[in-house]
Design a protein around this motif. Structure first.
Motif, short mmCIF file in Angstrom:
data_model
loop_
_atom_site.label_atom_id
_atom_site.label_comp_id
_atom_site.label_asym_id
_atom_site.label_seq_id
_atom_site.Cartn_x
_atom_site.Cartn_y
_atom_site.Cartn_z
N MET A 1 0.89 -1.19 -0.20
CA MET A 1 -0.22 -0.01 0.25
C MET A 1 0.86 1.19 -0.02
N LEU A 2 1.94 1.39 0.94
CA LEU A 2 2.72 2.56 0.92
C LEU A 2 3.57 2.87 -0.72
N ASN A 3 3.88 1.50 -0.99
CA ASN A 3 4.55 1.59 -2.42
C ASN A 3 3.53 2.54 -3.37
N LYS A 22 10.21 -5.24 14.13
CA LYS A 22 10.75 -6.24 13.36
C LYS A 22 11.67 -5.82 12.32
N LYS A 23 13.03 -5.88 12.57
CA LYS A 23 14.12 -5.32 11.70
C LYS A 23 13.95 -5.87 10.19
N LYS A 28 12.81 -4.23 4.91
CA LYS A 28 12.36 -4.35 3.28
C LYS A 28 11.51 -3.21 2.93
N ILE A 29 10.81 -2.40 3.83
CA ILE A 29 10.11 -1.16 3.64
C ILE A 29 11.04 -0.34 3.20
N ILE A 30 12.09 -0.12 3.78
CA ILE A 30 13.08 0.96 3.34
C ILE A 30 13.69 0.45 1.89
N GLY A 34 12.75 3.01 -0.92
CA GLY A 34 13.65 4.00 -0.64
C GLY A 34 14.25 4.12 -2.26
N ILE A 35 14.09 3.06 -3.12
CA ILE A 35 14.46 3.06 -4.28
C ILE A 35 13.53 4.08 -5.24
#
Length: 85
Positions: A1-3, A22-23, A28-30, A34-35
């Motif tokens: 959803m954020l993507n 949860k590292k 994974k989100i970053i 981030g790309i």
């Protein structure tokens, strides 16, 4: 959803998201967000510390509850803001 949300914003943005403790999930989100070309920075913060995150978290919860038909009342409060003012 954020993507999906970030992909549809055409301005350059800085993203702050709530830490999940949860590292691997946070990383994974970053990595995935981030790309994107319009992302200047992406950082995790504590919901209790970062101003505004709690408010946004409540809005996201209201949308989730509305979409899953669990509760529509909170969603109605902010979906009709223009009608109130």
């Amino acid at each position: 959803m954020l993507n999906n949300i970030v992909s549809n914003i055409y301005d350059d943005i800085d993203i702050i998201f709530d830490a999940f403790k949860k590292k691997d999930f946070e990383e994974k989100i970053i990595r995935s967000i981030g790309i994107l070309d319009n992302v200047l920075s992406i950082n995790k913060q504590d919901l209790q510390v970062e101003a505004g995150l709690k408010f946004i978290d409540n809005i996201c919860s209201a949308i989730r509850l509305y979409k899953t038909s669990q509760n529509i009342n909170f969603y109605r409060l902010f979906s009709n803001v223009n009608e109130v003012f």
